[in-house]
Scaffold this motif. Structure first.
Motif, mmCIF file in Angstrom:
data_model
loop_
_atom_site.group_PDB
_atom_site.id
_atom_site.type_symbol
_atom_site.label_atom_id
_atom_site.label_comp_id
_atom_site.label_asym_id
_atom_site.label_seq_id
_atom_site.Cartn_x
_atom_site.Cartn_y
_atom_site.Cartn_z
ATOM 1 N N THR A 19 0.771 -1.316 -0.078
ATOM 2 C CA THR A 19 0.196 0.053 -0.114
ATOM 3 C C THR A 19 0.843 1.315 0.000
ATOM 4 O O THR A 19 0.684 2.161 -0.762
ATOM 5 C CB THR A 19 -0.941 -0.022 1.161
ATOM 6 O OG1 THR A 19 -1.681 -1.324 1.287
ATOM 7 C CG2 THR A 19 -1.771 1.100 1.349
ATOM 8 N N ARG A 20 2.033 1.147 0.753
ATOM 9 C CA ARG A 20 2.869 2.386 0.901
ATOM 10 C C ARG A 20 3.449 2.687 -0.412
ATOM 11 O O ARG A 20 3.607 3.773 -1.060
ATOM 12 C CB ARG A 20 3.820 2.282 1.892
ATOM 13 C CG ARG A 20 3.395 2.479 3.129
ATOM 14 C CD ARG A 20 4.486 2.707 4.540
ATOM 15 N NE ARG A 20 5.538 1.556 4.448
ATOM 16 C CZ ARG A 20 5.268 0.407 4.970
ATOM 17 N NH1 ARG A 20 4.157 0.379 5.986
ATOM 18 N NH2 ARG A 20 5.829 -0.398 5.260
ATOM 19 N N ALA A 21 3.839 1.678 -1.110
ATOM 20 C CA ALA A 21 4.608 1.613 -2.208
ATOM 21 C C ALA A 21 3.562 2.221 -3.526
ATOM 22 O O ALA A 21 4.154 2.897 -4.243
ATOM 23 C CB ALA A 21 5.214 0.384 -2.627
ATOM 24 N N ALA A 22 2.469 1.664 -3.535
ATOM 25 C CA ALA A 22 1.164 2.053 -4.389
ATOM 26 C C ALA A 22 1.138 3.780 -4.267
ATOM 27 O O ALA A 22 1.013 4.437 -5.205
ATOM 28 C CB ALA A 22 0.188 1.507 -4.335
ATOM 29 N N ALA A 23 1.094 3.992 -2.892
ATOM 30 C CA ALA A 23 0.862 5.416 -2.563
ATOM 31 C C ALA A 23 2.027 6.544 -3.126
ATOM 32 O O ALA A 23 2.001 7.445 -3.519
ATOM 33 C CB ALA A 23 0.683 5.713 -1.288
ATOM 34 N N VAL A 24 3.386 5.836 -2.889
ATOM 35 C CA VAL A 24 4.471 6.705 -3.355
ATOM 36 C C VAL A 24 4.499 6.847 -4.789
ATOM 37 O O VAL A 24 4.757 7.891 -5.502
ATOM 38 C CB VAL A 24 5.659 5.879 -2.857
ATOM 39 C CG1 VAL A 24 7.226 6.582 -3.685
ATOM 40 C CG2 VAL A 24 6.250 6.088 -1.484
ATOM 41 N N LEU A 25 4.163 5.668 -5.250
ATOM 42 C CA LEU A 25 4.156 5.793 -7.071
ATOM 43 C C LEU A 25 3.180 6.673 -7.450
ATOM 44 O O LEU A 25 3.150 7.481 -8.453
ATOM 45 C CB LEU A 25 3.876 4.356 -7.392
ATOM 46 C CG LEU A 25 3.819 4.085 -9.131
ATOM 47 C CD1 LEU A 25 5.114 4.719 -9.574
ATOM 48 C CD2 LEU A 25 3.619 2.794 -9.626
ATOM 49 N N ALA A 26 1.875 6.619 -6.767
ATOM 50 C CA ALA A 26 0.913 7.671 -7.115
ATOM 51 C C ALA A 26 1.321 9.169 -7.018
ATOM 52 O O ALA A 26 0.904 10.059 -7.680
ATOM 53 C CB ALA A 26 -0.550 7.049 -6.474
ATOM 54 N N GLY A 27 2.100 9.344 -5.935
ATOM 55 C CA GLY A 27 2.497 10.587 -5.488
ATOM 56 C C GLY A 27 3.357 11.075 -6.641
ATOM 57 O O GLY A 27 3.393 12.333 -7.127
ATOM 58 N N ALA A 28 4.369 10.055 -7.171
ATOM 59 C CA ALA A 28 5.337 10.542 -8.103
ATOM 60 C C ALA A 28 4.710 10.796 -9.535
ATOM 61 O O ALA A 28 5.219 11.760 -10.147
ATOM 62 C CB ALA A 28 6.344 9.178 -8.246
ATOM 63 N N VAL A 29 3.641 10.092 -9.779
ATOM 64 C CA VAL A 29 3.047 10.298 -11.497
ATOM 65 C C VAL A 29 1.571 11.069 -11.119
ATOM 66 O O VAL A 29 1.205 11.553 -12.135
ATOM 67 C CB VAL A 29 2.716 9.007 -11.969
ATOM 68 C CG1 VAL A 29 3.955 8.229 -12.126
ATOM 69 C CG2 VAL A 29 1.654 8.277 -11.343
ATOM 70 N N GLY A 30 1.225 11.653 -10.025
ATOM 71 C CA GLY A 30 -0.046 12.309 -9.995
ATOM 72 C C GLY A 30 -0.080 13.335 -10.600
ATOM 73 O O GLY A 30 -1.138 13.796 -11.275
#
Length: 259
Positions: free
Chosen positions: A136-147
């Motif tokens: 979940t944290r990894a997905a959140a980091v990725l979403a923040g990076a490409v958001g």
């Protein structure tokens, strides 16, 4: 569940304790697991039925849910389906006394991310929760990076955007996958497993490698978790009169190939 002393906390450190919503109608199991999770460093909201679990999940927005499948009234599967229908992607770990593959598949089909079979070792519950929270944290980091990046058109053929192998096409950025022209409806874990196989098409991946890459933990040779997910993924991939794409290499693991 063993009553041995709980080891020092292995929960990843965060600004605040992670909140677990635990729904279990067996009071002895609920109390023991609530105590163990609290000692492990989690903030625990413990309830005895599915209806209360739904209300608390909507109000408290926990970091992860632990749901017993068999509860009177609203059971764990119904809670899971209701939350997923509302677009709630909170990771869900199911507790089940049902050991048949079809029963486990029912939980995964309802939208659960993982399951533990009773009687369970509390250390296994901890390990699976850590793996779910890491993902979940990894997905959140990725979403923040490409958001903030502009979203390409759905059919844009940006170089390197798509993964293709054995008649499959995947768009990791949009988390979409197709076999031929048919789009596949995959859960998060199914998508990650298929992506791993597609990226390594033609290469036999052993059980330990897959467990480590997908769950972050090797549950040992007795676990059927991977076999259940592969079986469920095959049901969505396979087509009549077409070769099976995910092949079993007995005693080793799995490989994606079309032959």
């Amino acid at each position: 569940m063993p009553q041995s002393a709980v080891p020092p906390s292995t929960v990843p450190q965060a600004a605040e304790p992670r909140t677990v919503l635990l729904a279990e109608d067996d009071r002895a199991i609920r109390n023991a697991l609530e105590r163990a999770l609290t000692l492990e460093g989690y903030r625990v909201i413990a309830v005895a039925d599915g209806a209360t679990a739904l209300a608390r999940a909507r109000y408290h927005r926990p970091d992860v849910l632990v749901l017993d499948v068999m509860m009177p009234g609203v059971d764990g599967l119904q809670v899971c389906r209701a939350l997923r229908a509302e677009g709630d992607a909170t990771p869900i770990l199911m507790l089940t006394a049902l050991v048949e593959t079809a029963d486990r598949i029912a939980g995964l089909d309802a939208g659960a991310d993982d399951y533990v079979v009773k009687p369970f070792d509390v250390e296994e519950v901890f390990a699976r929760l850590r793996a779910l929270l890491r993902r979940t944290r990894a997905a959140a980091v990725l979403a923040g990076a490409v958001g903030d990046l502009p979203k390409p058109a759905p059919d844009a053929a940006a170089p390197g955007r798509y993964l293709e192998a054995a008649g499959l096409r995947m768009d990791p950025q949009a988390r979409r996958a197709w076999r031929g022209e048919r789009e596949l409806e995959l859960t998060r874990t199914e998508f990650e497993l298929l992506e791993l196989l597609v990226r390594n098409a033609g290469i036999v991946l052993d059980h330990a490698t897959i467990y480590d890459r997908i769950w972050g933990y090797d549950f040992g040779p007795g676990s059927k978790n991977l076999a259940v997910y592969v079986g469920y993924l095959r049901r969505k991939l396979d087509e009549p009169d077409a070769p099976q794409l995910i092949q079993t290499v007995r005693g080793v693991g799995y490989v994606l190939r079309e032959d």
